[in-house]
Scaffold this motif. Structure first.
Motif, PDB file in Angstrom:
ATOM      1  N   LEU A 118      -9.758   4.669  -6.041  1.00 19.26           N
ATOM      2  CA  LEU A 118      -8.564   4.196  -6.746  1.00 19.26           C
ATOM      3  C   LEU A 118      -8.280   5.095  -7.943  1.00 19.26           C
ATOM      4  CD1 LEU A 118      -9.376   0.365  -6.759  1.00 19.26           C
ATOM      5  CD2 LEU A 118      -7.942   1.609  -5.141  1.00 19.26           C
ATOM      6  N   CYS A 152      -4.570  -0.585 -11.708  1.00 20.50           N
ATOM      7  CA  CYS A 152      -5.666   0.137 -12.353  1.00 20.50           C
ATOM      8  C   CYS A 152      -5.151   0.838 -13.604  1.00 20.50           C
ATOM      9  CB  CYS A 152      -6.264   1.176 -11.400  1.00 20.50           C
ATOM     10  SG  CYS A 152      -7.103   0.478  -9.979  1.00 20.50           S
ATOM     11  N   ARG A 195      -1.286   7.288  -5.779  1.00 24.98           N
ATOM     12  CA  ARG A 195      -1.585   7.011  -4.364  1.00 24.98           C
ATOM     13  C   ARG A 195      -0.292   6.865  -3.562  1.00 24.98           C
ATOM     14  NH1 ARG A 195      -6.602   5.336  -2.772  1.00 24.98           N
ATOM     15  NH2 ARG A 195      -5.714   4.026  -1.146  1.00 24.98           N
ATOM     16  N   SER A 253      -2.796   2.672  -9.511  1.00 26.61           N
ATOM     17  CA  SER A 253      -2.920   2.059  -8.181  1.00 26.61           C
ATOM     18  C   SER A 253      -2.629   0.565  -8.268  1.00 26.61           C
ATOM     19  CB  SER A 253      -4.319   2.278  -7.609  1.00 26.61           C
ATOM     20  OG  SER A 253      -4.551   3.630  -7.314  1.00 26.61           O
ATOM     21  N   GLY A 271      -2.518  -3.231  -6.437  1.00 25.73           N
ATOM     22  CA  GLY A 271      -3.178  -3.989  -5.377  1.00 25.73           C
ATOM     23  C   GLY A 271      -2.957  -5.473  -5.550  1.00 25.73           C
ATOM     24  N   PHE A 303      -5.697  -2.629  -1.743  1.00 26.74           N
ATOM     25  CA  PHE A 303      -4.872  -1.569  -2.314  1.00 26.74           C
ATOM     26  C   PHE A 303      -4.323  -0.726  -1.171  1.00 26.74           C
ATOM     27  CE2 PHE A 303      -7.657  -2.722  -5.778  1.00 26.74           C
ATOM     28  CZ  PHE A 303      -6.885  -2.575  -6.923  1.00 26.74           C
ATOM     29  N   ASP A 304      -3.056  -0.983  -0.823  1.00 21.92           N
ATOM     30  CA  ASP A 304      -2.393  -0.188   0.213  1.00 21.92           C
ATOM     31  C   ASP A 304      -3.213  -0.147   1.501  1.00 21.92           C
ATOM     32  OD1 ASP A 304      -0.311   1.317   1.215  1.00 21.92           O
ATOM     33  OD2 ASP A 304      -1.097   3.222   0.473  1.00 21.92           O
TER      34      ASP A 304
END
Length: 734
Positions: free
Chosen positions: A604, A595, A386, A608, A610, A638-639
């Motif tokens: 996701l 993740c 990501r 990833s 978070g 997450f972002d």
């Protein structure tokens, strides 16, 4: 008698009971103490893993054989000596329906039993929905009645399969995997060939049960074929798509205890059966693996059979230098000759590669490519992480997708004709993923791979990008000229030295140096046993310097550092203990998480990162796209993307303060702390990849000699055994 504090020495005569698991009073890896409902009464039952490979779960029906006892400390309890999972019998159906059918409570389940009695079993077995929904009889809404019947039939089949597996020394989890794959024919398939279970577990386990419970002889053709498949897949799981003949013989002998001569006979038979094929004089491949690599090679050959030479006609593009000059003027930059050549190659070929290290301008080439094709082609850009997706989207001002979400999207809607697919960080793409990407390209389309052949190889099998970069057949431009750095000790300069297997400039960390002067690569000399402790302390020291990420070579070191940091954050600023997520006691409020696998329906992907921003006091129900309901236990960010996480999600999530290098690959952080004890995992590509994750500064924690040695050690990835290079040559020469 079991030697455990939960058991007493005084037991009554043995008896058999059948009940539903109402609650789990206590459970660990060895024992489970349950509250078991027998219909009109409930008892406490004790079950150990000595008598079942899988302990009971909430809502399941179990048949137990054992004896009642009165324990001096724990009181009345039933101690099981044998146990099997069961389908509901008698009034147990009341609790079963309540546990397994959302929308039917205990009162409604009792009403059904009162109304239908034993006939309720007949109605569910037959799937007769009319009496269940009749307003004078069952009075159940139609959708809930269908759900009840569906759950009933699935449980009946599952119970039969689980009991079959238990009786043959196999686990419940293995039974569920097999049932998902083979369906109602599971028992028939496994009786016919127990080695079909190799799709879900290892050869030694299956082999032992096949010989013991299914009477398979040592030289049974099924066993010999399975041994070859197991050896091939063992190599595949290690990243190899091929295996040397001597290694295949050794692996078969290790699995079966065959002689060398017998192992060679097994291989000859596997060649006749097309289980394996010859890659070259000294190498074999699994038939499926060879087909996968051949598909990619043939797809590339098809794309390159049409060189793009003119104006846009179907998939034909022309490189226009005047547009290139226009881009330079608009953005006030001067492209290197290598960059210009890379862009021209990407436009005029339907398959091409742009290879290069950090700071050589691959992202700039991507921006130019978008500009030159803006009026002529649909360009789709994807990346594995990501962070990389966000980076290329910001650089090009165009939409980008993670590979997982892109593949999920095109499974429902194909790419338009004449599309150009750009894959960023293509060195991270394994063989199965490359297959899916190549299939996504329309016959009239084209593809550009941008990556760094010196970074860590894919986590999965294959070495596609690396092999393509080394092939003289493939249009490849390698960028080597650095053009984005601030000082002689900057990260791009450091990374370039390591990429060339040279020792870079390293300075000792100076804590008196102000933050704005902290750049490049620094080292803190620490004994191996203190690396975890000092890494955690150092992270606290520089935490305000921006985005910080710790990278370590082993999962055990990552876990050690993660737990230490998690424990240090257990209390808030006023001393209150922060809430833990109820479905996982190792993650709590404000924890950084990562993740471990893709969560496509949550947007996701693996790697990833978070942060848990809210822990729910009680689970919150949420509808899934499939229409099913899941219970969520926490909110995470997450972002900038807020996600509700369920217990199933948390099985694919762990603490993310410290992550393995392959999880960090493709991401960039202001500063990276690299915990580096001596490890067999380390090599040049590992060190290089870790360093390239830093934008401003990287810190080596450990023995500097370990760092120096691995800077000059050739990447282990180049030792992977693959058939793709040979397949590529044969495809183009043929």
């Amino acid at each position: 008698m079991f030697n455990h504090p939960a058991f007493s020495l005084e037991q009554d005569e043995n008896r058999t009971i059948v009940g539903i698991v109402e609650s789990i009073i206590y459970a660990n890896d060895a024992i489970s103490i349950l509250k078991l409902s027998l219909g009109d009464e409930s008892i406490k039952a004790v079950i150990t893993r000595l008598i079942t490979p899988d302990l009971p779960r909430l809502g399941e029906i179990w048949e137990l054989f054992g004896a009642d006892e009165v324990h001096p400390k724990y009181g009345d309890q039933f101690v099981a000596q044998e146990c099997f999972r069961q389908h509901p019998v008698g009034k147990l159906i009341v609790n079963y329906i309540h546990y397994h059918t959302p929308g039917i409570g205990v009162f409604k389940a009792r009403q059904l039993w009162t109304k239908f009695g034993q006939n309720l079993y007949w109605l569910l077995d037959k799937g007769d929905i009319d009496p269940l929904t009749d307003k004078k009889l069952g009075k159940i809404p139609t959708d809930i009645a269908y759900l009840l019947i569906d759950k009933w039939h699935k449980n009946k089949v599952e119970t039969e399969v689980v009991r079959f597996f238990q009786k043959n020394g196999l686990t419940t989890s293995l039974a569920i995997f097999a049932l998902q794959f083979f369906g109602v024919t599971t028992i028939e398939k496994i009786i016919d060939n127990p080695y079909r279970l190799l799709a879900f577990t290892n050869f030694p386990l299956v082999d032992k049960q096949a010989i013991t419970f299914f009477g398979v002889a040592l030289h049974d053709p099924r066993r010999m074929s399975a041994a070859v498949s197991a050896a091939i897949y063992k190599a595949y799981d290690a990243g190899n798509t091929a295996i040397l003949k001597k290694d295949l013989i050794q692996s078969i002998r290790s699995l079966t205890q065959f002689s060398k001569q017998d192992a060679q006979l097994v291989i000859e038979q596997a060649l006749l059966d097309r289980t394996i094929v010859i890659s070259d004089e000294f190498t074999y491949q699994g038939f499926g693996h060879a087909l996968m690599e051949r598909f990619i090679a043939q797809k590339i050959a098809n794309l390159l059979s049409h060189v793009i030479t003119g104006e846009l006609t179907g998939t034909i593009y022309k490189f226009k230098p005047e547009l290139l000059a226009q881009f330079e003027q608009m953005n006030n930059i001067t492209l290197t000759n290598q960059q210009k050549q890379a862009v021209e190659t990407a436009i005029t070929h339907r398959f091409s590669i742009i290879d290069g290290g950090k700071g050589v301008g691959k992202t700039t080439c991507l921006s130019v490519l978008h500009y030159l094709l803006s009026n002529t082609a649909s360009v789709f850009q994807v990346a594995l992480s990501r962070d990389a997706v966000k980076r290329i989207s910001m650089a090009t001002h165009k939409e980008a997708s993670s590979i997982s979400s892109f593949l999920f999207r095109i499974s429902e809607e194909r790419l338009p004709a004449h599309s150009k697919l750009v894959v960023y960080d293509a060195h991270t793409i394994d063989l199965p993923t490359m297959i899916r990407l190549m299939r996504a390209i329309p016959d009239s389309g084209s593809i550009v791979l941008l990556g760094d052949s010196r970074q860590l190889p894919p986590i999965g099998p294959g070495l596609i990008f690396h092999a393509l970069c080394m092939s003289p057949i493939i249009p490849t431009i390698t960028l080597t000229q650095l053009h984005c750095f601030d000082a002689s000790s900057s990260i791009p300069i450091v990374a370039d030295s390591i990429r060339l297997e040279r020792i870079p400039c390293v300075s000792d960390f100076d804590k008196t140096c102000p933050e704005d002067k902290q750049v490049g690569l620094c080292h803190i000399s620490i004994p191996s046993e203190d690396i975890a402790k000092i890494t955690v302390s150092f992270r606290h020291f520089i935490l305000k310097w921006g985005d910080i990420q710790i990278i370590a070579p082993t999962v055990s070191l990552c876990d050690d550092i993660n737990i230490r940091i998690h424990d240090s954050y257990r209390k808030d600023n006023v001393g209150n203990v922060k809430a833990l997520v109820k479905c996982t006691k190792s993650i709590g409020l404000d924890d950084v998480i990562v993740c471990k696998d893709n969560l496509d329906y949550k947007g996701l992907s693996s790697g990833s990162l978070g942060k848990v921003i809210q822990v729910f006091d009680s689970p919150i129900a949420q509808s899934l796209p499939s229409g099913e309901i899941e219970l969520c236990y926490a909110l995470a960010e997450f972002d900038g993307h807020i996600v509700k996480l369920s217990a199933a999600d948390f099985k694919k999530i762990k603490l993310g303060y410290c992550i393995p290098c392959n999880s960090a690959q493709g991401s960039e952080f202001d500063r990276v702390i690299i915990a580096m004890p001596a490890s067999t995992i380390l090599d040049n590509s590992w060190v290089y990849t870790a360093i390239t994750c830093a934008k401003i500064q990287a810190f080596i924690i450990g023995d500097i000699k370990v760092f120096y040695e691995n800077c000059t050690t050739p990447p282990k990835a180049f030792k992977r055994c693959i058939g793709f290079s040979q397949t590529l040559r044969e495809t183009f020469n043929g």
